[in-house]
Design a protein around this motif. Structure first.
Motif, PDB file in Angstrom:
ATOM      1  N   LEU A 104       0.719  -1.004  -0.416  1.00  0.00           N
ATOM      2  CA  LEU A 104       0.321  -0.204   0.074  1.00  0.00           C
ATOM      3  C   LEU A 104       0.827   1.185   0.373  1.00  0.00           C
ATOM      4  CD1 LEU A 104      -2.592   1.513   0.103  1.00  0.00           C
ATOM      5  CD2 LEU A 104      -2.388   0.873   2.611  1.00  0.00           C
ATOM      6  N   LEU A 105       0.697   2.237  -1.184  1.00  0.00           N
ATOM      7  CA  LEU A 105       1.678   3.429  -1.032  1.00  0.00           C
ATOM      8  C   LEU A 105       0.210   4.634  -0.638  1.00  0.00           C
ATOM      9  CD1 LEU A 105       2.465   2.836  -4.576  1.00  0.00           C
ATOM     10  CD2 LEU A 105       3.871   1.406  -2.570  1.00  0.00           C
ATOM     11  N   HIS A 106       1.321   5.586   0.068  1.00  0.00           N
ATOM     12  CA  HIS A 106       0.844   6.756   0.470  1.00  0.00           C
ATOM     13  C   HIS A 106       0.135   7.852  -0.524  1.00  0.00           C
ATOM     14  CE1 HIS A 106       3.830   7.405   4.062  1.00  0.00           C
ATOM     15  NE2 HIS A 106       4.528   6.694   3.890  1.00  0.00           N
ATOM     16  N   ASP A 107      -0.148   7.061  -1.898  1.00  0.00           N
ATOM     17  CA  ASP A 107      -0.811   7.806  -2.884  1.00  0.00           C
ATOM     18  C   ASP A 107      -1.754   7.533  -3.155  1.00  0.00           C
ATOM     19  OD1 ASP A 107      -0.408   5.969  -4.481  1.00  0.00           O
ATOM     20  OD2 ASP A 107       0.853   7.082  -6.098  1.00  0.00           O
ATOM     21  N   GLY A 108      -2.642   5.881  -2.458  1.00  0.00           N
ATOM     22  CA  GLY A 108      -3.395   5.615  -2.029  1.00  0.00           C
ATOM     23  C   GLY A 108      -3.751   4.344  -2.847  1.00  0.00           C
ATOM     24  N   ASP A 109      -2.481   4.166  -4.265  1.00  0.00           N
ATOM     25  CA  ASP A 109      -2.476   2.986  -5.056  1.00  0.00           C
ATOM     26  C   ASP A 109      -1.449   1.175  -3.974  1.00  0.00           C
ATOM     27  OD1 ASP A 109      -2.779   4.433  -7.588  1.00  0.00           O
ATOM     28  OD2 ASP A 109      -1.027   4.541  -8.113  1.00  0.00           O
ATOM     29  N   ARG A 110      -2.506  -0.039  -4.242  1.00  0.00           N
ATOM     30  CA  ARG A 110      -2.064  -0.824  -4.310  1.00  0.00           C
ATOM     31  C   ARG A 110      -1.828  -1.463  -5.297  1.00  0.00           C
ATOM     32  NH1 ARG A 110      -5.975  -5.280  -1.779  1.00  0.00           N
ATOM     33  NH2 ARG A 110      -4.706  -6.786  -1.134  1.00  0.00           N
ATOM     34  N   LEU A 111      -1.144  -2.187  -4.660  1.00  0.00           N
ATOM     35  CA  LEU A 111       0.103  -3.127  -6.132  1.00  0.00           C
ATOM     36  C   LEU A 111       0.328  -4.611  -5.257  1.00  0.00           C
ATOM     37  CD1 LEU A 111       3.633  -0.934  -6.719  1.00  0.00           C
ATOM     38  CD2 LEU A 111       1.767  -0.927  -7.470  1.00  0.00           C
ATOM     39  N   VAL A 112       0.490  -5.431  -5.479  1.00  0.00           N
ATOM     40  CA  VAL A 112      -0.426  -6.490  -5.428  1.00  0.00           C
ATOM     41  C   VAL A 112       0.553  -8.055  -6.055  1.00  0.00           C
ATOM     42  CG1 VAL A 112      -1.652  -9.376  -4.436  1.00  0.00           C
ATOM     43  CG2 VAL A 112      -1.957  -6.557  -4.238  1.00  0.00           C
ATOM     44  N   LEU A 113       2.127  -8.444  -6.256  1.00  0.00           N
ATOM     45  CA  LEU A 113       2.905  -8.636  -7.298  1.00  0.00           C
ATOM     46  C   LEU A 113       2.725 -10.405  -7.113  1.00  0.00           C
ATOM     47  CD1 LEU A 113       5.154  -5.817  -7.225  1.00  0.00           C
ATOM     48  CD2 LEU A 113       2.952  -6.441  -9.363  1.00  0.00           C
ATOM     49  N   GLU A 114       3.478 -10.872  -7.535  1.00  0.00           N
ATOM     50  CA  GLU A 114       3.596 -12.688  -7.171  1.00  0.00           C
ATOM     51  C   GLU A 114       4.937 -12.629  -8.147  1.00  0.00           C
ATOM     52  OE1 GLU A 114       2.848 -17.104  -8.159  1.00  0.00           O
ATOM     53  OE2 GLU A 114       1.860 -15.601 -10.055  1.00  0.00           O
ATOM     54  N   VAL A 115       6.477 -12.652  -7.290  1.00  0.00           N
ATOM     55  CA  VAL A 115       7.464 -12.726  -8.072  1.00  0.00           C
ATOM     56  C   VAL A 115       8.532 -13.450  -7.462  1.00  0.00           C
ATOM     57  CG1 VAL A 115       9.423 -10.834  -6.925  1.00  0.00           C
ATOM     58  CG2 VAL A 115       7.773 -10.239  -6.449  1.00  0.00           C
ATOM     59  N   PHE A 116       9.519 -14.048  -9.062  1.00  0.00           N
ATOM     60  CA  PHE A 116       9.751 -15.321  -8.945  1.00  0.00           C
ATOM     61  C   PHE A 116      11.781 -14.929  -9.250  1.00  0.00           C
ATOM     62  CE2 PHE A 116       6.103 -15.989 -11.359  1.00  0.00           C
ATOM     63  CZ  PHE A 116       5.999 -17.167 -10.792  1.00  0.00           C
ATOM     64  N   VAL A 117      12.322 -15.294  -7.867  1.00  0.00           N
ATOM     65  CA  VAL A 117      13.401 -15.558  -8.003  1.00  0.00           C
ATOM     66  C   VAL A 117      14.558 -16.603  -7.972  1.00  0.00           C
ATOM     67  CG1 VAL A 117      15.269 -14.126  -6.395  1.00  0.00           C
ATOM     68  CG2 VAL A 117      12.402 -13.410  -5.922  1.00  0.00           C
ATOM     69  N   PHE A 118      15.917 -16.209  -8.470  1.00  0.00           N
ATOM     70  CA  PHE A 118      16.933 -17.214  -8.283  1.00  0.00           C
ATOM     71  C   PHE A 118      18.435 -16.979  -8.133  1.00  0.00           C
ATOM     72  CE2 PHE A 118      14.121 -19.246 -11.637  1.00  0.00           C
ATOM     73  CZ  PHE A 118      14.659 -20.860 -11.191  1.00  0.00           C
ATOM     74  N   ALA A 119      19.556 -16.615  -7.278  1.00  0.00           N
ATOM     75  CA  ALA A 119      19.920 -15.470  -6.914  1.00  0.00           C
ATOM     76  C   ALA A 119      21.494 -16.976  -5.905  1.00  0.00           C
ATOM     77  CB  ALA A 119      19.551 -15.170  -5.416  1.00  0.00           C
ATOM     78  N   ARG A 120      21.971 -16.164  -5.984  1.00  0.00           N
ATOM     79  CA  ARG A 120      23.662 -16.873  -5.398  1.00  0.00           C
ATOM     80  C   ARG A 120      23.508 -15.864  -3.985  1.00  0.00           C
ATOM     81  NH1 ARG A 120      28.423 -16.463  -7.860  1.00  0.00           N
ATOM     82  NH2 ARG A 120      27.669 -15.022  -9.001  1.00  0.00           N
ATOM     83  N   ARG A 121      24.284 -17.162  -2.782  1.00  0.00           N
ATOM     84  CA  ARG A 121      24.360 -16.198  -1.618  1.00  0.00           C
ATOM     85  C   ARG A 121      25.864 -16.316  -1.947  1.00  0.00           C
ATOM     86  NH1 ARG A 121      20.813 -17.069   3.266  1.00  0.00           N
ATOM     87  NH2 ARG A 121      21.920 -18.939   2.725  1.00  0.00           N
ATOM     88  N   ASP A 122      27.252 -15.614  -0.421  1.00  0.00           N
ATOM     89  CA  ASP A 122      27.492 -15.760  -0.038  1.00  0.00           C
ATOM     90  C   ASP A 122      27.991 -16.767   1.089  1.00  0.00           C
ATOM     91  OD1 ASP A 122      27.335 -13.997   1.877  1.00  0.00           O
ATOM     92  OD2 ASP A 122      28.634 -12.140   1.000  1.00  0.00           O
ATOM     93  N   ALA A 123      29.744 -17.525   1.575  1.00  0.00           N
ATOM     94  CA  ALA A 123      29.426 -18.151   2.458  1.00  0.00           C
ATOM     95  C   ALA A 123      28.841 -16.916   3.875  1.00  0.00           C
ATOM     96  CB  ALA A 123      31.333 -18.125   2.120  1.00  0.00           C
ATOM     97  N   GLN A 124      28.123 -15.996   3.506  1.00  0.00           N
ATOM     98  CA  GLN A 124      28.073 -15.542   5.518  1.00  0.00           C
ATOM     99  C   GLN A 124      26.437 -15.398   4.890  1.00  0.00           C
ATOM    100  OE1 GLN A 124      31.104 -13.543   3.167  1.00  0.00           O
ATOM    101  NE2 GLN A 124      32.077 -14.463   5.031  1.00  0.00           N
ATOM    102  N   GLY A 125      25.733 -16.129   4.068  1.00  0.00           N
ATOM    103  CA  GLY A 125      24.224 -15.384   3.847  1.00  0.00           C
ATOM    104  C   GLY A 125      23.586 -14.027   2.590  1.00  0.00           C
ATOM    105  N   ARG A 126      24.483 -13.941   2.518  1.00  0.00           N
ATOM    106  CA  ARG A 126      23.742 -12.131   1.858  1.00  0.00           C
ATOM    107  C   ARG A 126      24.023 -12.965   0.489  1.00  0.00           C
ATOM    108  NH1 ARG A 126      28.961  -8.446   3.947  1.00  0.00           N
ATOM    109  NH2 ARG A 126      29.883 -10.001   2.518  1.00  0.00           N
ATOM    110  N   PHE A 127      23.400 -11.988  -0.154  1.00  0.00           N
ATOM    111  CA  PHE A 127      23.348 -12.041  -1.923  1.00  0.00           C
ATOM    112  C   PHE A 127      24.209 -11.574  -2.363  1.00  0.00           C
ATOM    113  CE2 PHE A 127      18.912 -12.847   0.368  1.00  0.00           C
ATOM    114  CZ  PHE A 127      18.038 -13.845  -0.446  1.00  0.00           C
ATOM    115  N   LEU A 128      24.082 -12.242  -3.475  1.00  0.00           N
ATOM    116  CA  LEU A 128      25.713 -11.653  -4.103  1.00  0.00           C
ATOM    117  C   LEU A 128      25.524 -10.873  -5.123  1.00  0.00           C
ATOM    118  CD1 LEU A 128      28.217 -14.873  -3.605  1.00  0.00           C
ATOM    119  CD2 LEU A 128      28.656 -12.538  -3.589  1.00  0.00           C
ATOM    120  N   CYS A 129      23.634 -11.396  -5.558  1.00  0.00           N
ATOM    121  CA  CYS A 129      22.999 -11.578  -7.312  1.00  0.00           C
ATOM    122  C   CYS A 129      21.673 -12.037  -7.366  1.00  0.00           C
ATOM    123  CB  CYS A 129      24.259 -12.619  -8.307  1.00  0.00           C
ATOM    124  SG  CYS A 129      22.662 -12.099  -9.715  1.00  0.00           S
TER     125      CYS A 129
END
Length: 141
Positions: A104-129
């Motif tokens: 929900l945005l301050h201007d009253g807009d509402r965005l409802v999305l589906e997101v598909f993700v592929f990623a790599r993480r470093d040895a500390q668990g942080r996202f690289l990409c």
């Protein structure tokens, strides 16, 4: 021989050291921290995203600085966001996830999305990409 080009989606890094097994909802926790007004944005970035982080969204690559700028803009517009993890798979440093996000945005807009993700993480668990595809949420019949 030549080695394959490296991108997020080419998981040829089978010999890389493995991160500790995650507690689950890895990306959800990162997004919640990024969007939480009480947490400094740079602290959230440092906690969840490696210094060389890059993201591909909508077919465009963004470096960490551009990603930070987009998150700062979203924070300024956001009233609330609810993230629902639908699928999550971790294989060492490789990560795949699908989530719904209701914003929900301050201007009253509402965005409802589906997101598909592929990623790599470093040895500390942080996202690289992260490579992601986003589409409007369409409920199952």
């Amino acid at each position: 021989g030549t080695s394959p080009a490296r991108s997020c989606s080419r998981f040829a890094d089978m010999d890389m050291p493995h991160a500790n097994p995650p507690e689950g909802n890895v990306l959800r926790h990162a997004i919640e921290d990024l969007l939480a007004p009480q947490m400094p944005l740079d602290e959230a970035l440092d906690r969840h995203f490696a210094p060389g982080f890059r993201q591909r969204a909508h077919g465009q690559w963004h470096d960490r600085a551009a990603f930070r700028a987009r998150m700062a803009q979203l924070r300024a517009r956001l009233v609330r966001a609810t993230i629902t993890v639908l699928d999550e798979h971790v294989d060492g440093l490789r990560y795949a996830e699908r989530h719904g996000i209701d914003m929900l945005l301050h201007d009253g807009d509402r965005l409802v999305l589906e997101v598909f993700v592929f990623a790599r993480r470093d040895a500390q668990g942080r996202f690289l990409c992260i490579e992601e595809v986003t589409q409007p949420w369409i409920a199952s019949p």
